[in-house]
Motif scaffolding. Structure first.
Motif, mmCIF file in Angstrom:
data_model
loop_
_atom_site.group_PDB
_atom_site.id
_atom_site.type_symbol
_atom_site.label_atom_id
_atom_site.label_comp_id
_atom_site.label_asym_id
_atom_site.label_seq_id
_atom_site.Cartn_x
_atom_site.Cartn_y
_atom_site.Cartn_z
ATOM 1 N N ALA A 56 0.840 -1.208 0.000
ATOM 2 C CA ALA A 56 0.000 0.000 0.000
ATOM 3 C C ALA A 56 0.879 1.264 0.000
ATOM 4 C CB ALA A 56 -0.943 -0.002 1.209
ATOM 5 N N LYS A 57 1.990 1.231 0.728
ATOM 6 C CA LYS A 57 2.885 2.396 0.749
ATOM 7 C C LYS A 57 3.545 2.607 -0.604
ATOM 8 C CE LYS A 57 4.320 3.150 5.489
ATOM 9 N NZ LYS A 57 5.411 3.073 6.466
ATOM 10 N N ASP A 58 3.933 1.503 -1.237
ATOM 11 C CA ASP A 58 4.572 1.593 -2.547
ATOM 12 C C ASP A 58 3.625 2.251 -3.560
ATOM 13 O OD1 ASP A 58 6.406 1.081 -4.667
ATOM 14 O OD2 ASP A 58 5.267 -0.732 -5.186
ATOM 15 N N LEU A 59 2.350 1.908 -3.483
ATOM 16 C CA LEU A 59 1.383 2.471 -4.434
ATOM 17 C C LEU A 59 1.029 3.908 -4.110
ATOM 18 C CD1 LEU A 59 -1.542 -0.010 -5.160
ATOM 19 C CD2 LEU A 59 0.198 0.859 -6.716
ATOM 20 N N THR A 60 0.780 4.182 -2.821
ATOM 21 C CA THR A 60 0.213 5.481 -2.456
ATOM 22 C C THR A 60 1.271 6.496 -2.039
ATOM 23 O OG1 THR A 60 -0.019 4.918 -0.106
ATOM 24 C CG2 THR A 60 -1.860 4.329 -1.540
ATOM 25 N N LEU A 70 -5.395 17.770 0.470
ATOM 26 C CA LEU A 70 -6.233 17.092 -0.527
ATOM 27 C C LEU A 70 -6.239 15.595 -0.220
ATOM 28 C CD1 LEU A 70 -7.846 17.067 -3.214
ATOM 29 C CD2 LEU A 70 -5.666 16.729 -4.394
ATOM 30 N N PHE A 71 -7.425 15.005 -0.163
ATOM 31 C CA PHE A 71 -7.558 13.555 0.054
ATOM 32 C C PHE A 71 -8.224 12.917 -1.160
ATOM 33 C CE2 PHE A 71 -6.925 12.078 4.576
ATOM 34 C CZ PHE A 71 -6.160 13.167 4.960
ATOM 35 N N LEU A 72 -7.820 11.685 -1.457
ATOM 36 C CA LEU A 72 -8.523 10.916 -2.481
ATOM 37 C C LEU A 72 -9.462 9.933 -1.800
ATOM 38 C CD1 LEU A 72 -5.810 9.904 -5.141
ATOM 39 C CD2 LEU A 72 -7.329 11.884 -5.161
ATOM 40 N N ASP A 73 -10.693 9.828 -2.309
ATOM 41 C CA ASP A 73 -11.537 8.674 -1.995
ATOM 42 C C ASP A 73 -11.176 7.688 -3.102
ATOM 43 O OD1 ASP A 73 -13.505 6.749 -1.925
ATOM 44 O OD2 ASP A 73 -15.121 8.134 -1.443
ATOM 45 N N ALA A 74 -10.319 6.725 -2.748
ATOM 46 C CA ALA A 74 -9.514 6.022 -3.754
ATOM 47 C C ALA A 74 -10.050 4.649 -4.178
ATOM 48 C CB ALA A 74 -8.089 5.864 -3.217
ATOM 49 N N CYS A 75 -11.286 4.310 -3.791
ATOM 50 C CA CYS A 75 -11.824 2.945 -4.043
ATOM 51 C C CYS A 75 -11.487 2.380 -5.415
ATOM 52 C CB CYS A 75 -13.342 2.941 -4.006
ATOM 53 S SG CYS A 75 -14.068 3.702 -2.604
ATOM 54 N N SER A 87 2.570 3.497 -12.555
ATOM 55 C CA SER A 87 3.167 4.836 -12.423
ATOM 56 C C SER A 87 2.082 5.906 -12.407
ATOM 57 C CB SER A 87 4.116 5.125 -13.587
ATOM 58 O OG SER A 87 5.026 4.071 -13.724
ATOM 59 N N ILE A 88 1.019 5.675 -13.187
ATOM 60 C CA ILE A 88 -0.092 6.643 -13.190
ATOM 61 C C ILE A 88 -0.737 6.684 -11.805
ATOM 62 C CG2 ILE A 88 -2.351 7.194 -14.208
ATOM 63 C CD1 ILE A 88 -1.367 5.916 -16.827
ATOM 64 N N VAL A 89 -0.934 5.495 -11.222
ATOM 65 C CA VAL A 89 -1.513 5.426 -9.872
ATOM 66 C C VAL A 89 -0.622 6.186 -8.892
ATOM 67 C CG1 VAL A 89 -1.951 3.851 -7.934
ATOM 68 C CG2 VAL A 89 -2.754 3.253 -10.241
ATOM 69 N N GLN A 90 0.682 5.954 -8.988
ATOM 70 C CA GLN A 90 1.601 6.612 -8.055
ATOM 71 C C GLN A 90 1.555 8.132 -8.233
ATOM 72 O OE1 GLN A 90 4.904 4.128 -9.200
ATOM 73 N NE2 GLN A 90 4.942 3.092 -7.201
ATOM 74 N N GLU A 91 1.438 8.565 -9.490
ATOM 75 C CA GLU A 91 1.358 10.022 -9.690
ATOM 76 C C GLU A 91 0.050 10.586 -9.109
ATOM 77 O OE1 GLU A 91 2.112 11.663 -13.655
ATOM 78 O OE2 GLU A 91 1.354 13.623 -12.989
ATOM 79 N N MET A 92 -1.070 9.863 -9.333
ATOM 80 C CA MET A 92 -2.351 10.339 -8.765
ATOM 81 C C MET A 92 -2.229 10.543 -7.254
ATOM 82 S SD MET A 92 -4.989 7.766 -10.780
ATOM 83 C CE MET A 92 -6.070 7.676 -9.363
ATOM 84 N N PHE A 93 -1.677 9.526 -6.577
ATOM 85 C CA PHE A 93 -1.560 9.618 -5.112
ATOM 86 C C PHE A 93 -0.536 10.672 -4.684
ATOM 87 C CE2 PHE A 93 -3.558 5.301 -4.989
ATOM 88 C CZ PHE A 93 -4.534 5.561 -4.036
ATOM 89 N N SER A 94 0.440 10.974 -5.577
ATOM 90 C CA SER A 94 1.495 11.911 -5.163
ATOM 91 C C SER A 94 0.932 13.308 -4.898
ATOM 92 C CB SER A 94 2.594 11.982 -6.236
ATOM 93 O OG SER A 94 2.126 12.728 -7.349
ATOM 94 N N TYR A 95 -0.242 13.626 -5.469
ATOM 95 C CA TYR A 95 -0.839 14.942 -5.251
ATOM 96 C C TYR A 95 -1.687 14.984 -3.975
ATOM 97 C CZ TYR A 95 0.599 15.465 -10.078
ATOM 98 O OH TYR A 95 1.348 15.496 -11.216
ATOM 99 N N ALA A 96 -1.866 13.808 -3.345
ATOM 100 C CA ALA A 96 -2.778 13.752 -2.192
ATOM 101 C C ALA A 96 -1.997 13.703 -0.883
ATOM 102 C CB ALA A 96 -3.694 12.540 -2.316
ATOM 103 N N ASP A 97 -2.648 14.203 0.164
ATOM 104 C CA ASP A 97 -2.060 14.169 1.505
ATOM 105 C C ASP A 97 -2.606 12.997 2.306
ATOM 106 O OD1 ASP A 97 -0.662 16.914 1.483
ATOM 107 O OD2 ASP A 97 -2.671 17.334 0.740
ATOM 108 N N GLY A 98 -3.570 12.298 1.731
ATOM 109 C CA GLY A 98 -4.150 11.157 2.425
ATOM 110 C C GLY A 98 -5.240 10.558 1.560
ATOM 111 N N CYS A 99 -5.771 9.410 2.008
ATOM 112 C CA CYS A 99 -6.881 8.801 1.261
ATOM 113 C C CYS A 99 -7.742 7.968 2.192
ATOM 114 C CB CYS A 99 -6.368 7.915 0.118
ATOM 115 S SG CYS A 99 -5.721 6.317 0.635
ATOM 116 N N THR A 100 -8.989 7.779 1.775
ATOM 117 C CA THR A 100 -9.796 6.709 2.340
ATOM 118 C C THR A 100 -9.942 5.688 1.232
ATOM 119 O OG1 THR A 100 -11.814 7.846 1.648
ATOM 120 C CG2 THR A 100 -11.115 8.178 3.923
ATOM 121 N N MET A 101 -9.943 4.424 1.603
ATOM 122 C CA MET A 101 -9.971 3.381 0.569
ATOM 123 C C MET A 101 -10.902 2.262 1.005
ATOM 124 S SD MET A 101 -8.622 1.993 -2.256
ATOM 125 C CE MET A 101 -8.756 0.334 -2.940
#
Ligand code: F0G
Length: 457
Positions: free
Chosen positions: A84-88, A211-216, A239-253
């Protein structure tokens, strides 16, 4: 080869039960015309949700045998945490039993009276958790989202000018975070572009708002970015997933979607103080921080699913099979929300049954008829789910859209199941003028669609 196939073969099968039209008529009446109250064994094809209904892979089942059931410090947690850390990229990964448990913790900490939480469109549990805390949930979908017939690429986008007006009007102190839901479920399973996530982040940073992602459905969203957004065609989905999460400070999943498991979720955070407070609540409500409401085997399955979902053969099949259903329906003239979403097709009930007024729930009428005609269970996402009474006048305020969602569970149904669904929808559409509206007989104060009972008019 041009034919896109299921990138798996089937090792275990589960029978589905056929019922007669007379049985279904009795069952639906007993369920108060609410498919949530029908027993699953009375459903032939269940398109109620794509959440927790996925088929796990052989490797996920094998992982379940590998699960470390230690109370504290289980090996399965550390595997899940690493993946999960590797992705987000988040510093803190807090497991919860599902998405809404992560929401509950987050909004207990940050919500409360006088607080506002903007989103492209809140899902119903997110909205409910925010409102339960005393705060207000605000939706800012891009204006294109409301034009159901126009096939724009990124109808899940946030309306950034509207978000900025909101921040100016409410003041940044009263907005603890901004959320972006990927894909935008309540808005039709539509993707959010990388550009929009990046610009939302830039705006939030200017005002110092996290900014948080609701990342379901993060992987489905990333695949749409790869297919539709300039510059991403050759970028690996991971890599696209990693970039999406790179703009967020947190997420709910909610791991019940794109982690392809039957139960699970997590809260991802970068703020150490917030993470420590979240863990304190977690221990009271969910469990110790290395299992958070889950068994070790669930954490193994979740870790495995987070990797499998990035397989581009899987995503090609997944997005195509939903599009296949949409294409067959729209070519036959059935009004659907265009273009097809990532996890579901949404029938546009306003255009499907224009003779039924919103307060008589055209979407619910279609849902009921699909069950009666073919044993298919779907869900209304319209005025049953989001309609309200104006508290001062008592007047009915309809939802912005009247939709019926046909959600496709991951790796569960084959193309002939989908062909059967097409036949059923076309049958109901051919008889649409005879559909009758409904009236609510009883309802709960929050999330009424789960338990409300109706009568047919
Ligand atoms: N956010 C979104 C965008 C969702 O779609 C859901 C669940 C949740 C949060 C909550 O997650 O169910 O694990 O607590 N959506 C399901 C659905 C229920 O049918 O779309 P959960």
């Amino acid at each position: 080869m041009k034919t896109i196939i299921e990138p798996f073969k089937i090792k275990t099968v589960e029978p589905i039960r056929f019922t007669s039209p007379e049985e279904r008529s009795r069952i639906l009446a007993e369920a108060g015309f609410n498919p949530f109250l029908i027993r699953a064994e009375d459903v032939l094809i269940d398109l109620l949700t794509d959440s927790g209904t996925s088929a796990m892979s052989a490797k996920q089942w094998a992982g379940m045998m590998e699960g470390d059931e230690s109370y504290a410090g289980a090996r399965s947690f550390f595997r899940f945490e690493r993946i999960a850390k590797d992705l987000t990229g988040f510093d803190f990964i807090i497991p919860t039993h599902q998405g809404r448990a992560a929401e509950k913790i987050l909004f207990t900490l940050l919500g409360g009276a006088g607080k506002y939480f903007p989103n492209n469109t809140h899902f119903d549990t997110t909205r409910a958790n925010i409102e339960f805390s005393g705060a207000e949930a605000l939706d800012f979908p891009t204006p294109a989202a409301r034009e159901t017939a126009s096939p724009a690429d990124f109808k899940g986008d946030m309306d950034i000018p509207a978000l900025e007006r909101c921040i100016r009007e409410k003041g940044r102190e009263s907005i603890p975070l901004v959320m972006v839901t990927v894909t935008n479920n309540a808005g039709g399973g539509q993707p959010v572009s990388m550009k929009n996530i990046r610009e939302t982040k830039e705006l939030c940073s200017r005002y110092g708002i996290p900014l948080f992602l609701d990342a379901c459905r993060f992987a489905e969203n990333a695949f749409f970015i790869k297919k539709r957004e300039k510059g991403f065609g050759t970028v690996p989905v991971k890599s696209i997933v990693q970039e999406m999460f790179s703009y967020a400070d947190g997420c709910t999943m909610s791991a019940k979607k794109d982690a392809i498991v039957n139960m699970g979720g997590f809260l991802g955070l970068n703020d150490a103080d917030l993470a420590s407070k979240a863990r304190n609540i977690l221990i009271v409500t969910e469990g110790f921080p290395t299992y958070g409401g889950l068994a070790g085997r669930d954490l193994e399955a979740m870790a495995q699913g987070l990797e499998e979902v990035l397989d581009e053969n899987y995503l090609t099949y997944r997005i195509r099979s939903v599009e296949y259903l949409g294409e067959k329906l729209s070519r036959a003239g059935v009004p659907i929300l265009e273009p097809p979403g990532g996890h579901a097709i949404y029938l546009d009930a306003k255009r499907f049954a224009p003779h039924i007024a919103p307060h008589h729930f055209p979407g619910q009428a279609i849902v009921c008829e699909l069950y009666l005609a073919a044993g298919i269970r779907s869900v209304e996402i319209g005025s049953v789910m989001f309609g309200r009474k104006n508290p001062s006048t008592g007047e009915f305020v309809p939802a912005p859209m009247e939709l019926v969602r046909l959600a496709i569970p991951r790796r569960v149904y084959t193309q002939s199941h989908i062909d059967y669904v097409v036949e059923a929808v076309l049958d109901v559409y051919s008889r649409r003028k005879q559909l009758a509206g409904l009236r609510i007989v009883s309802e709960a104060p929050l999330l009424r669609h789960f338990t409300a009972r109706f009568e047919s008019l």
